[in-house]
Design a protein around this motif. Structure first.
Motif, PDB file in Angstrom:
ATOM      1  N   PRO A 134      -2.579   7.179  -5.258  1.00  0.00           N
ATOM      2  CA  PRO A 134      -1.141   7.458  -5.220  1.00  0.00           C
ATOM      3  C   PRO A 134      -0.409   6.166  -6.028  1.00  0.00           C
ATOM      4  O   PRO A 134       0.933   6.343  -6.378  1.00  0.00           O
ATOM      5  CB  PRO A 134      -0.728   7.215  -3.794  1.00  0.00           C
ATOM      6  N   PHE A 135      -1.063   5.146  -6.039  1.00  0.00           N
ATOM      7  CA  PHE A 135      -0.287   3.807  -6.574  1.00  0.00           C
ATOM      8  C   PHE A 135      -1.027   3.548  -7.970  1.00  0.00           C
ATOM      9  O   PHE A 135      -0.525   2.573  -8.563  1.00  0.00           O
ATOM     10  CB  PHE A 135      -0.537   2.671  -5.471  1.00  0.00           C
ATOM     11  N   GLY A 136      -1.882   4.622  -8.605  1.00  0.00           N
ATOM     12  CA  GLY A 136      -2.574   4.073  -9.669  1.00  0.00           C
ATOM     13  C   GLY A 136      -1.622   3.864 -10.849  1.00  0.00           C
ATOM     14  O   GLY A 136      -2.006   3.122 -11.876  1.00  0.00           O
ATOM     15  N   ALA A 137      -0.382   4.588 -10.869  1.00  0.00           N
ATOM     16  CA  ALA A 137       0.309   4.307 -12.155  1.00  0.00           C
ATOM     17  C   ALA A 137       1.517   3.424 -11.833  1.00  0.00           C
ATOM     18  O   ALA A 137       2.504   3.150 -12.792  1.00  0.00           O
ATOM     19  CB  ALA A 137       1.089   5.691 -12.367  1.00  0.00           C
ATOM     20  N   LEU A 138       1.411   2.352 -11.138  1.00  0.00           N
ATOM     21  CA  LEU A 138       2.443   1.314 -10.623  1.00  0.00           C
ATOM     22  C   LEU A 138       2.025   0.183 -11.198  1.00  0.00           C
ATOM     23  O   LEU A 138       0.846  -0.270 -11.142  1.00  0.00           O
ATOM     24  CB  LEU A 138       2.786   1.545  -9.263  1.00  0.00           C
ATOM     25  N   ASP A 139       3.063  -0.737 -11.163  1.00  0.00           N
ATOM     26  CA  ASP A 139       2.615  -2.115 -11.314  1.00  0.00           C
ATOM     27  C   ASP A 139       2.290  -2.660 -10.225  1.00  0.00           C
ATOM     28  O   ASP A 139       2.410  -2.422  -9.201  1.00  0.00           O
ATOM     29  CB  ASP A 139       3.813  -2.946 -12.119  1.00  0.00           C
ATOM     30  N   GLU A 140       1.588  -3.953 -10.638  1.00  0.00           N
ATOM     31  CA  GLU A 140       1.077  -4.654  -9.468  1.00  0.00           C
ATOM     32  C   GLU A 140       2.087  -5.028  -8.067  1.00  0.00           C
ATOM     33  O   GLU A 140       1.506  -4.743  -7.170  1.00  0.00           O
ATOM     34  CB  GLU A 140       0.439  -6.137  -9.874  1.00  0.00           C
ATOM     35  N   GLN A 141       3.074  -5.617  -8.424  1.00  0.00           N
ATOM     36  CA  GLN A 141       4.280  -5.948  -7.695  1.00  0.00           C
ATOM     37  C   GLN A 141       4.511  -4.613  -6.669  1.00  0.00           C
ATOM     38  O   GLN A 141       4.454  -4.865  -5.421  1.00  0.00           O
ATOM     39  CB  GLN A 141       5.350  -6.671  -8.083  1.00  0.00           C
ATOM     40  N   MET A 151       1.061   0.699   5.283  1.00  0.00           N
ATOM     41  CA  MET A 151       0.433   0.194   6.442  1.00  0.00           C
ATOM     42  C   MET A 151       1.460   0.336   7.815  1.00  0.00           C
ATOM     43  O   MET A 151       0.845   0.860   8.954  1.00  0.00           O
ATOM     44  CB  MET A 151      -0.108  -1.220   6.219  1.00  0.00           C
ATOM     45  N   LYS A 152       2.550   0.169   7.369  1.00  0.00           N
ATOM     46  CA  LYS A 152       3.465   0.467   8.459  1.00  0.00           C
ATOM     47  C   LYS A 152       3.779   1.701   8.735  1.00  0.00           C
ATOM     48  O   LYS A 152       3.705   2.373  10.090  1.00  0.00           O
ATOM     49  CB  LYS A 152       4.846  -0.017   8.076  1.00  0.00           C
ATOM     50  N   ILE A 153       3.695   2.678   7.938  1.00  0.00           N
ATOM     51  CA  ILE A 153       3.774   4.156   8.095  1.00  0.00           C
ATOM     52  C   ILE A 153       2.535   4.753   9.052  1.00  0.00           C
ATOM     53  O   ILE A 153       2.588   5.538   9.991  1.00  0.00           O
ATOM     54  CB  ILE A 153       4.038   4.826   6.803  1.00  0.00           C
ATOM     55  N   PHE A 154       1.455   3.955   8.422  1.00  0.00           N
ATOM     56  CA  PHE A 154       0.018   4.596   9.255  1.00  0.00           C
ATOM     57  C   PHE A 154       0.271   4.097  10.565  1.00  0.00           C
ATOM     58  O   PHE A 154      -0.162   4.622  11.458  1.00  0.00           O
ATOM     59  CB  PHE A 154      -0.772   3.742   8.558  1.00  0.00           C
ATOM     60  N   ILE A 178       4.006  -4.005  -2.450  1.00  0.00           N
ATOM     61  CA  ILE A 178       4.931  -3.418  -1.706  1.00  0.00           C
ATOM     62  C   ILE A 178       4.711  -2.145  -0.933  1.00  0.00           C
ATOM     63  O   ILE A 178       4.912  -2.094   0.160  1.00  0.00           O
ATOM     64  CB  ILE A 178       6.165  -3.623  -2.404  1.00  0.00           C
ATOM     65  N   LEU A 179       4.242  -1.340  -1.727  1.00  0.00           N
ATOM     66  CA  LEU A 179       3.867  -0.098  -1.132  1.00  0.00           C
ATOM     67  C   LEU A 179       2.765   0.202  -0.210  1.00  0.00           C
ATOM     68  O   LEU A 179       2.649   0.734   0.718  1.00  0.00           O
ATOM     69  CB  LEU A 179       3.737   0.935  -2.195  1.00  0.00           C
ATOM     70  N   HIS A 180       1.838  -0.928  -0.457  1.00  0.00           N
ATOM     71  CA  HIS A 180       0.675  -1.092   0.444  1.00  0.00           C
ATOM     72  C   HIS A 180       1.265  -1.422   1.854  1.00  0.00           C
ATOM     73  O   HIS A 180       0.758  -0.759   2.766  1.00  0.00           O
ATOM     74  CB  HIS A 180      -0.319  -2.337  -0.002  1.00  0.00           C
ATOM     75  N   LEU A 204      -6.682  -1.955   2.917  1.00  0.00           N
ATOM     76  CA  LEU A 204      -5.966  -0.823   3.483  1.00  0.00           C
ATOM     77  C   LEU A 204      -6.788  -0.159   4.587  1.00  0.00           C
ATOM     78  O   LEU A 204      -6.279   0.301   5.778  1.00  0.00           O
ATOM     79  CB  LEU A 204      -5.614   0.395   2.504  1.00  0.00           C
ATOM     80  N   SER A 205      -8.054  -0.135   4.232  1.00  0.00           N
ATOM     81  CA  SER A 205      -8.985   0.908   4.973  1.00  0.00           C
ATOM     82  C   SER A 205      -9.745   0.615   6.272  1.00  0.00           C
ATOM     83  O   SER A 205     -10.176  -0.710   6.453  1.00  0.00           O
ATOM     84  CB  SER A 205     -10.077   1.655   4.281  1.00  0.00           C
ATOM     85  N   ASP A 206      -9.858   1.501   7.346  1.00  0.00           N
ATOM     86  CA  ASP A 206     -10.691   1.091   8.268  1.00  0.00           C
ATOM     87  C   ASP A 206     -12.099   1.602   7.898  1.00  0.00           C
ATOM     88  O   ASP A 206     -12.982   1.165   8.611  1.00  0.00           O
ATOM     89  CB  ASP A 206     -10.359   2.367   9.374  1.00  0.00           C
ATOM     90  N   ARG A 207     -12.407   2.391   6.667  1.00  0.00           N
ATOM     91  CA  ARG A 207     -13.778   2.730   6.349  1.00  0.00           C
ATOM     92  C   ARG A 207     -13.704   2.975   4.673  1.00  0.00           C
ATOM     93  O   ARG A 207     -12.674   3.611   4.345  1.00  0.00           O
ATOM     94  CB  ARG A 207     -14.069   3.955   7.036  1.00  0.00           C
ATOM     95  N   VAL A 208     -14.584   2.405   4.163  1.00  0.00           N
ATOM     96  CA  VAL A 208     -14.668   2.832   2.572  1.00  0.00           C
ATOM     97  C   VAL A 208     -16.006   3.539   2.515  1.00  0.00           C
ATOM     98  O   VAL A 208     -16.979   3.380   2.595  1.00  0.00           O
ATOM     99  CB  VAL A 208     -14.955   1.573   1.792  1.00  0.00           C
TER     100      VAL A 208
END
Ligand SMILES: Nc1ncnc2c1ncn2[C@@H]1O[C@H](COP(=O)(O)OP(=O)(O)OP(=O)(O)O)[C@@H](O)[C@H]1O
Ligand SMILES: [Mg+2]
Lengths: 259, 253
Positions: free
Chosen positions: A155-162, A172-175, A166-168, A195-199
């Protein structure tokens, strides 16, 4: 188990993408999937969404077999795929059924737009927003139908680093707030660990699961944390082996057919 | 638009009129073949004053509106069928392109023999002129709906007819508007072809009538009317609509 995959295989005609996928995901777990390009991550996610049919094996959610798309599974793609003829608010209420009253729809849209901090833009059209804002609307839209599982394909693949960072934090808050189960495909090892509990790490040719790492670290996780770096190294080594294997196969193929 | 552009355009037309007047005054062509701009202008004023041109224009618009409405309807139906059904597209798509390439004037003899020398034949030619180009554009419009819109809508529980009307139809609207604009342009050309060989009334018929009576100033005057209507309607109605949709859809800044 909540989301269950049993001996799942996918073929497009003769081409086998993967087989023997077994995965059990608990409720309110954040699971990331990593793997080399072409190993079938998007395909697997689409199968959970019900967009692709299952060649072999079974997928089930809450004990019910997944046969077609449904509002119990929301999906966010790499491209926001917002409808340009609708305002932000109308995009968010799109998945809501007709039996919601107009007021209910307004309230739900307001709730989820607030969650992604876009209340101010409810009457804007998608093309008036930046890429990151559009992706947040797409997340709000997927949440609005209150799915049990949120499927996110880079979902964030096309966005810039900053913007990504922010979206991470927002995700996390939404989660935390919504207690959704999230299945998250990414190419970034750091993103997965953060982000994950499990990879889950997938390999390719044939596509399969090669590793399953639980991550029991407190959030927020710092990038320079020793445990984070350690985990990053382990996953990197696994993925490099896979990618090398693909490269070698491709070179061998070229050599055989051109040489 | 910047005022300087309008100044350039007006100067251009004045220069053109001056050259026209110059050629006329040189006496190189006989006056009956080559009237001066003033005489053309006078013929137009007379035509409007005595009502002949007004009647012709109204008749032409009637043919056009009926024909274009039918062409848009038929073209939409055929286009949706070909856009949605791969079977239909593989079977008939190629022939549609062939039909579209036939100049409308070719249909006129067929229409007259089939229907007779009347207004219905003219409308028939207008319908044929607009339908195929409309159908091709609707087909393209449907094919160009971004697949990610459909995927996203399906994950939100849309399918079948609601998916078609709530997602595919609005998503294809920009191309659909281009289709309507082209259908209008093609129908307008077909209308003139049909009327030219018809028994009237209509602008095309008035044009041939003027030719038969050797009224060159009226011939030129009607050609100017045809050109002006063609471009003004395109600019004021169809281009505007198309741009409005494109802007709203974010395809145009
Ligand atoms: N509709 C389709 N028809 C045929 N083959 C397909 C189709 N969709 C995907 N594939 C094939 O399935 C394989 C897996 O594709 P998929 O998009 O799932 O990979 P991915 O892991 O998501 O890759 P990436 O990381 O590049 O997004 C690829 O070899 C691809 O060519
Ligand atoms: Mg992918």
């Amino acid at each position: 188990m909540f989301l269950q995959m049993n001996e799942v295989a996918k073929r497009f005609d003769a081409h086998e993408v993967f087989s023997g996928i077994n995965l059990s995901i608990e409720k309110n777990q954040f699971v990331s999937i990593l793997g080399p390009s072409g190993c079938g991550k998007s395909t697997l996610l689409s199968m959970v969404a019900g967009l692709e049919d299952v060649t072999e094996g079974t997928l089930s959610l809450g004990g019910e077999k997944i046969l077609q798309p449904g509002t119990d599974r929301g999906m966010v793609f790499q491209q926001p795929a917002l409808f340009p003829w609708l305002t932000v608010k109308d995009n968010v209420t799109f998945p809501l059924k007709a039996d919601h009253s107009k007021r209910e729809k307004e309230q739900l849209a307001a709730k989820y737009l607030k969650m992604v901090h876009l209340t101010r833009f409810k009457d804007a059209y998608p093309h008036e927003l930046s890429g990151g804002m559009q992706q947040r609307v797409a997340i709000a839209r997927a949440l609005a139908m209150d799915p049990k599982v949120l499927l996110m394909d880079e979902p964030f693949g096309a966005l810039d680093e900053q913007t990504r960072h922010i979206l991470h934090d927002e995700l996390m808050k939404i989660f935390d707030e919504t207690k959704k189960t999230i299945l998250f495909v990414t190419h970034s090892i750091q993103e997965a660990i953060k982000l994950s509990d499990r990879v889950i790490v997938m390999g390719t040719r044939p596509g399969r699961i090669i590793a399953d790492f639980p991550i029991d670290m407190d959030r927020p996780r710092e990038r320079d944390d020793k445990k984070v770096i350690e985990m990053e190294k382990n996953i990197m080594a696994l993925l490099e082996d896979e990618i090398k294997k693909v490269m070698k196969e491709e070179l061998d193929y070229e050599a055989k057919h051109l040489g | 638009m910047k005022p300087s552009i309008w100044v350039k355009r007006i100067v251009f037309i004045i220069v053109l009129l001056a050259i026209w007047q110059g050629v006329y005054m040189s006496g190189y062509f006989p006056a009956i073949q080559f009237p001066p701009p003033t005489k053309v202008f006078q013929a137009l004023i007379d035509g409007f004053a005595d009502g002949t041109l007004v009647g012709a224009l109204l008749a032409s618009f009637k043919h056009l509106l009926i024909g274009l409405a039918l062409a848009i309807t038929l073209g939409t139906l055929i286009g949706v069928l070909l856009g949605k059904s791969r079977q239909a597209d593989e079977t008939a798509g190629m022939y549609l392109i062939a039909m579209q390439s036939i100049p409308s004037i070719v249909w006129v003899p067929l229409a007259i023999m089939l229907i007779g020398l009347n207004e219905t034949a003219v409308i028939f030619v207008v319908v044929l002129g607009g339908t195929f180009v409309m159908a091709l554009n609707v087909r393209t419009a449907i094919h160009s709906v971004p697949p990610e819109f459909i995927k996203a809508a399906r994950t939100m529980g849309s399918k079948g007819l609601p998916l078609f009307f709530k997602v595919e139809v609005p998503a294809s609207l920009p191309y659909y508007m281009s289709g309507i604009r082209l259908a209008w342009a093609f129908s307008w050309r077909a209308l003139m072809a049909g009327e030219l060989l018809s028994n009237g009334p209509g602008l095309g018929y008035s044009l041939r009538f003027a030719m038969d009576f050797a009224q060159m100033e009226l011939v030129i005057g009607i050609i100017i009317i045809v050109g002006v209507i063609g471009s003004v309607v395109d600019q004021l109605v169809f281009s505007k609509l198309e741009k409005k949709v494109m802007r709203r859809w974010g395809l145009l800044k």
